[in-house]
Motif scaffolding. Structure first.
Motif, PDB file in Angstrom:
ATOM      1  N   ILE A   1       1.150  -4.549  18.261  1.00  0.00           N
ATOM      2  CA  ILE A   1       1.116  -3.016  17.792  1.00  0.00           C
ATOM      3  C   ILE A   1       2.042  -2.662  16.836  1.00  0.00           C
ATOM      4  N   VAL A   2       1.549  -2.637  15.617  1.00  0.00           N
ATOM      5  CA  VAL A   2       2.667  -2.366  14.473  1.00  0.00           C
ATOM      6  C   VAL A   2       2.079  -1.134  13.584  1.00  0.00           C
ATOM      7  N   ARG A   3       3.174  -0.818  12.745  1.00  0.00           N
ATOM      8  CA  ARG A   3       3.326   0.450  11.701  1.00  0.00           C
ATOM      9  C   ARG A   3       2.496  -0.049  10.601  1.00  0.00           C
ATOM     10  N   GLU A   4       1.948   1.026   9.938  1.00  0.00           N
ATOM     11  CA  GLU A   4       1.258   0.745   8.531  1.00  0.00           C
ATOM     12  C   GLU A   4       1.949   0.039   7.379  1.00  0.00           C
TER      13      GLU A   4
ATOM     14  N   GLY B   1       4.050  -0.258   4.242  1.00  0.00           N
ATOM     15  CA  GLY B   1       4.851   0.704   3.717  1.00  0.00           C
ATOM     16  C   GLY B   1       5.998   1.077   4.579  1.00  0.00           C
ATOM     17  N   SER B   2       5.888   0.651   5.713  1.00  0.00           N
ATOM     18  CA  SER B   2       6.664   1.145   6.704  1.00  0.00           C
ATOM     19  C   SER B   2       7.932   0.346   6.858  1.00  0.00           C
ATOM     20  N   GLY B   3       9.215   0.736   7.126  1.00  0.00           N
ATOM     21  CA  GLY B   3      10.371  -0.470   7.353  1.00  0.00           C
ATOM     22  C   GLY B   3      10.262  -1.158   8.610  1.00  0.00           C
ATOM     23  N   THR B   4       9.331  -0.240   9.537  1.00  0.00           N
ATOM     24  CA  THR B   4       9.206  -0.877  10.779  1.00  0.00           C
ATOM     25  C   THR B   4       8.150  -2.100  10.541  1.00  0.00           C
ATOM     26  N   ARG B   5       7.224  -1.827   9.873  1.00  0.00           N
ATOM     27  CA  ARG B   5       6.133  -2.934   9.704  1.00  0.00           C
ATOM     28  C   ARG B   5       7.017  -4.128   9.007  1.00  0.00           C
TER      29      ARG B   5
ATOM     30  N   SER C   1       2.480   6.030  13.347  1.00  0.00           N
ATOM     31  CA  SER C   1       3.566   6.830  14.222  1.00  0.00           C
ATOM     32  C   SER C   1       4.358   5.782  15.276  1.00  0.00           C
ATOM     33  N   THR C   2       5.573   5.769  15.179  1.00  0.00           N
ATOM     34  CA  THR C   2       6.406   5.220  16.195  1.00  0.00           C
ATOM     35  C   THR C   2       6.095   5.678  17.557  1.00  0.00           C
ATOM     36  N   GLN C   3       6.045   7.061  17.695  1.00  0.00           N
ATOM     37  CA  GLN C   3       5.585   7.716  18.990  1.00  0.00           C
ATOM     38  C   GLN C   3       4.315   7.125  19.681  1.00  0.00           C
TER      39      GLN C   3
ATOM     40  N   ILE D   1       2.125  -5.318  22.717  1.00  0.00           N
ATOM     41  CA  ILE D   1       3.622  -5.242  22.625  1.00  0.00           C
ATOM     42  C   ILE D   1       3.933  -4.798  21.186  1.00  0.00           C
ATOM     43  N   SER D   2       5.180  -4.599  21.084  1.00  0.00           N
ATOM     44  CA  SER D   2       5.709  -4.205  19.682  1.00  0.00           C
ATOM     45  C   SER D   2       7.059  -4.448  19.350  1.00  0.00           C
ATOM     46  N   LEU D   3       7.353  -4.261  18.196  1.00  0.00           N
ATOM     47  CA  LEU D   3       9.023  -4.430  17.928  1.00  0.00           C
ATOM     48  C   LEU D   3       9.384  -2.979  17.303  1.00  0.00           C
ATOM     49  N   LEU D   4      10.489  -2.358  17.801  1.00  0.00           N
ATOM     50  CA  LEU D   4      10.618  -1.219  17.473  1.00  0.00           C
ATOM     51  C   LEU D   4      12.206  -1.057  17.527  1.00  0.00           C
ATOM     52  N   SER D   5      12.878  -0.007  16.691  1.00  0.00           N
ATOM     53  CA  SER D   5      14.399   0.141  16.767  1.00  0.00           C
ATOM     54  C   SER D   5      14.875   0.754  18.078  1.00  0.00           C
ATOM     55  N   TYR D   6      16.007   0.104  18.517  1.00  0.00           N
ATOM     56  CA  TYR D   6      16.865   0.537  19.379  1.00  0.00           C
ATOM     57  C   TYR D   6      16.974   2.105  19.440  1.00  0.00           C
ATOM     58  N   TRP D   7      16.984   2.765  18.354  1.00  0.00           N
ATOM     59  CA  TRP D   7      17.167   4.146  18.371  1.00  0.00           C
ATOM     60  C   TRP D   7      15.860   4.868  18.886  1.00  0.00           C
ATOM     61  N   ALA D   8      14.767   4.144  18.677  1.00  0.00           N
ATOM     62  CA  ALA D   8      13.496   4.719  19.055  1.00  0.00           C
ATOM     63  C   ALA D   8      13.162   4.647  20.489  1.00  0.00           C
ATOM     64  N   ILE D   9      13.818   3.794  21.195  1.00  0.00           N
ATOM     65  CA  ILE D   9      13.256   3.323  22.732  1.00  0.00           C
ATOM     66  C   ILE D   9      14.608   3.510  23.720  1.00  0.00           C
TER      67      ILE D   9
END
Length: 298
Positions: A191-194, A196-200, A222-224, A236-244
């Motif tokens: 599960i990924v972001r769009e 242009g996103s830094g998370t993507r 949306s990260t949420q 599964i996904s890859l997300l920032s420490y601050w988000a999780i």
């Protein structure tokens, strides 16, 4: 000319003379007169008008783009002059990528409002690419973005690193493993972001590093929503420490230990190069640089 441009931009934004007049506290005939005067000065019609709509024509689009930039320069000029005589105050337009904007920025704004109550921030949250473009077009004073950015005529200042973790639902079979082999990730739904996103961007970097080509992929803006989807067992996904960090403490999300993770990226401040900074902007940027505490990662 500046009043003509203000009236023109307001009409274009509202697509209606009456709504523009109301917002500007003017009469509709006065608004019409300003538009006619601007069109005479430019030498061509700028708007297509009917009983149902008001739209920019091709010439109008050119004037609108430059008018927004000119008005922004007027505002910045006045703010800089005011700064010479007054305590830090005024309007500050701030943009941030979703991760920083939703999970870190509110705490920075709270500190700023506590110590500098005369500074009034307006916040825009979008992906990193859009935030950078808005700063470049002077629609934002400053942006906070994720990942790697090299932009002409832009000052990009990394101020902190961000660690990103692979996450799964506690009910996922991989959640109970002390260490996960890369081969066990191949058949998972990612599960990924769009774009242009830094998370993507970070996820794509990880795929290259681990030599993974996801067979199944879902994209959310949306990260949420991604967190909710992972909690629901959709993938599964890859997300920032601050988000999780909150979900991890509550036990509603689990992180996986995989060789090569966590993935590290930069948080960066983005401003226009060779621009004067207001006191309000300098204060905000100093708060950003000193906010994230070290030694807080998992």
């Amino acid at each position: 000319m500046d009043q003509q441009l203000l009236v023109f931009v307001t009409v274009a934004d509202r697509q209606n003379f009456s709504r523009a007049a109301e917002e500007l506290h003017m009469t509709q005939p006065a608004v019409s007169q300003y538009i006619l005067s601007l069109e005479r000065a430019v030498g061509t019609k700028l708007l297509e008008r009917s009983n149902k709509y008001v739209r920019l024509n091709k010439a109008g689009e050119i004037v609108y783009h430059h008018a927004r930039e000119i008005l922004g320069l007027y505002t910045r000029m006045q703010s800089l002059v005011d700064d010479l005589m007054n305590t830090p105050s005024g309007h500050l337009t701030i943009g941030a990528s979703y991760t920083y904007g939703e999970y870190v920025l509110p705490h920075v704004i709270a500190r700023m409002r506590q110590h500098y109550p005369l500074i009034t921030p307006t916040i825009t949250i979008h992906n990193s690419t859009v935030i950078t473009e808005l700063v470049a077009n002077r629609q934002l004073d400053v942006g906070i973005v994720e990942g790697e950015f090299l932009q002409e005529k832009m000052c990009v200042e990394p101020f902190a690193d961000d660690r990103m973790y692979l996450i799964v639902s506690p009910a996922h079979p991989l959640a109970k493993k002390e260490e996960v082999n890369v081969s066990e990730l191949l058949d998972e739904t990612w599960i990924v972001r769009e774009e242009g996103s830094g998370t993507r961007e970070a996820a794509e970097k990880m795929f290259r590093m681990l030599q993974i080509q996801p067979k199944k992929q879902m994209e959310f803006g949306s990260t949420q929503v991604i967190k909710e989807a992972v909690e629901a067992g959709l993938g599964i996904s890859l997300l920032s420490y601050w988000a999780i960090r909150k979900e991890r403490k509550l036990g509603t999300l689990c992180t996986l230990k995989v060789a090569g993770t966590p993935v590290t990226r930069d948080f960066s401040l983005v401003t226009k190069t060779k621009e004067f900074h207001t006191k309000a902007l300098d204060i905000f940027m100093d708060l950003i640089r000193t906010h994230l505490p070290e030694g807080t990662y998992m």
